[in-house]
Scaffold this motif. Sequence first.
Motif, PDB file in Angstrom:
ATOM      1  N   LEU A 230       0.835  -1.206   0.000  1.00  0.00           N
ATOM      2  CA  LEU A 230       0.000   0.000   0.000  1.00  0.00           C
ATOM      3  C   LEU A 230       0.865   1.249   0.000  1.00  0.00           C
ATOM      4  O   LEU A 230       0.572   2.248  -0.667  1.00  0.00           O
ATOM      5  N   LYS A 231       1.971   1.181   0.766  1.00  0.00           N
ATOM      6  CA  LYS A 231       2.880   2.330   0.821  1.00  0.00           C
ATOM      7  C   LYS A 231       3.496   2.592  -0.550  1.00  0.00           C
ATOM      8  O   LYS A 231       3.593   3.734  -0.990  1.00  0.00           O
ATOM      9  N   ASP A 232       3.926   1.514  -1.204  1.00  0.00           N
ATOM     10  CA  ASP A 232       4.484   1.679  -2.558  1.00  0.00           C
ATOM     11  C   ASP A 232       3.477   2.325  -3.486  1.00  0.00           C
ATOM     12  O   ASP A 232       3.802   3.192  -4.311  1.00  0.00           O
ATOM     13  N   PHE A 233       2.241   1.892  -3.357  1.00  0.00           N
ATOM     14  CA  PHE A 233       1.184   2.447  -4.217  1.00  0.00           C
ATOM     15  C   PHE A 233       0.959   3.934  -3.935  1.00  0.00           C
ATOM     16  O   PHE A 233       0.854   4.760  -4.839  1.00  0.00           O
ATOM     17  N   MET A 234       0.918   4.269  -2.629  1.00  0.00           N
ATOM     18  CA  MET A 234       0.711   5.674  -2.251  1.00  0.00           C
ATOM     19  C   MET A 234       1.891   6.534  -2.690  1.00  0.00           C
ATOM     20  O   MET A 234       1.737   7.713  -3.042  1.00  0.00           O
ATOM     21  N   GLU A 235       3.104   5.939  -2.643  1.00  0.00           N
ATOM     22  CA  GLU A 235       4.290   6.671  -3.117  1.00  0.00           C
ATOM     23  C   GLU A 235       4.146   7.008  -4.607  1.00  0.00           C
ATOM     24  O   GLU A 235       4.502   8.109  -5.044  1.00  0.00           O
TER      25      GLU A 235
END
Length: 627
Positions: free
Chosen positions: A14-19
């Motif tokens: 999810l963090k990668d996606f938000m990045e």
Amino acid sequence: MDYRVSDMLNISELKDFMESIYNMTGVACVIKDIQGEVINMVSEYNMFDNLESNDCHFNILNQINRGKKVAIHKCNNGLVYVGIPIFMIKKHVGTIFLSPVFFKESHREPFERWLNFDDSHKQEYLVNIEKIPVIGWRKLKKIIKFFCSSSLILGRIGDRIIKDLDKNEMLNQSYRKLSDVYKRLSIAQNELRSQYDEIEKIAYYDQLTGLPNWNFFGIEVEDRIKKNPDEGFSIFQIDLDNFKNVNDIFGYEYGDKLLREIGNTLNSLHMGVVSRSSGNEFLILKDRCESIESLNDTAEYILNTISGLWNLDGNEILISVSIGITVYPKHGDKFTTLIRNTDIALNKTKLLGKNSYKLFEKSMYDEILKKAEMEKELRRAVQNNEFILYYQPQVDLKTRKAVSFEALIRWKNPKLGWVMPLDFISLAEETGLIVPIGEWVLKTACMQNKVWKSKGYPYDFISINVSPIQLKDKNFLNIVKKILRETQLESQHLEIEITESVMMESLEGNLKVINELKSMGIRVALDDFGSGYSSLNYLKSIPINTLKIDKTFIDGICKDSYKDIITEEIIKLAHRMELEVVAEGVEGEEQIQSLRGKNCNKIQGYYFGKPMPSEHIETLFKKQSAI
């Protein structure tokens, strides 16, 4: 059973996606659960952390608790914060907080008043302020919409996971089931990525042709200007002439097929970026600033490639195109200016007959400004009563005396001076002002008519021109009746002139109006005969009193035997139909003698008198009575 939001999400993915969202939009985010625990944070969000106050998130959470689906908090210092709730099983379980943005450019000074840090921290704070993006409300709405979609998807995934877990609480202890949860979350992430790709495709590409759309084209032009301001380029706007006929005759399915075929053909020319900008219009962004000759060659090539017969499933469709061209930086240094000027050039092409091309010239824009100025003055003229009626005599060829008159409008404007009808009538028709102007002409002419009849002047009637817009006006006949009643003018002293081309535009509808006018006792004249259809067959079906032969025939009766013969035959036929014949534009004695020999009834032209004000007409009456 209660579940933690963090249990529902694959934090690293999810963090990668938000990045990636931050990289695309410039907006970072943090997800917190309802206890305030950070579930996921974009690394760049840290630099905005010290800008937030407790009131900010508190206000956003209050709005969400009151049922807001999107909470927006505007700070006094100009920062704007957005919060979007995440719901699972209809419960508020977490919130997506977006990093602050500005609606407008902001300077450092307003923030120094709120700073209590030492100089080193102050500088770091101001650097962070400079990194805050400035986003307009329209773009921010799109970003908010995207995050709302993300929230809904996360919530739905959570719903499914929670429902599955509730069915069997032992699943929480099962590594296999937990792995399945992560797998589902991974699928959700892929769905989210796919949705974003789809949104981007809709935003920047035409769904019918697959070509870049108006948004893509505009961004591409602005990027080129920004990155390479000294490198010229040209824009071609291509419009398919009368494309509506394709849809009307063959159906929208064939219209869509044709658009796809033409889009593919233009793309295959490899001239540059090809865009479908609207229904039947395409744009080409061509590299390099070329000579006028090269631009003309390119336009000719496009014309020859697209114009002609297209075969779609055995149906032959004839297509022509009109093209407008602008050049950067000669014709503008912004996309909006360039595309405006391209559109002006295109409209000029269509005005001059279509199936051609025009390179933008400043004079075209000046002409539009002049037209806009004239429209403004024309509207004032209606209010300020700036119009004047002139009257041109219609002279009996046998007696050489004026026996009727044509009322002709003139406009004297304080700013523009004298404006002739050719310069403003078409504009009045475009704007609908011809209706009140036409009513004024009719009333003024009838009032003058009544005055002259009361004085006993020897003439038959006054003739008044009527616009096609007036004929189509449902109140036209009522207006005529009202004016005759108010002026107490007998109807036989009024003649309505309708041009041949106007008559044939809507023959059936116009015949109804003419028959009604005739039933009221009003005379009807067919004006400019010979300038349009010039068909003698339809004359028998039109209940007119007068046939006015156009000036183009009269000009040639003494020079062109062909026109002389036609004019004589028109007069003979009109007399057999018991019509009175008026020759327009008579300017010489030789023409008069020729027309007298052909038994023309009346003449109208500069030879006997130009259009003149009413007081000059009264002088003419007095001179005639003295003879």
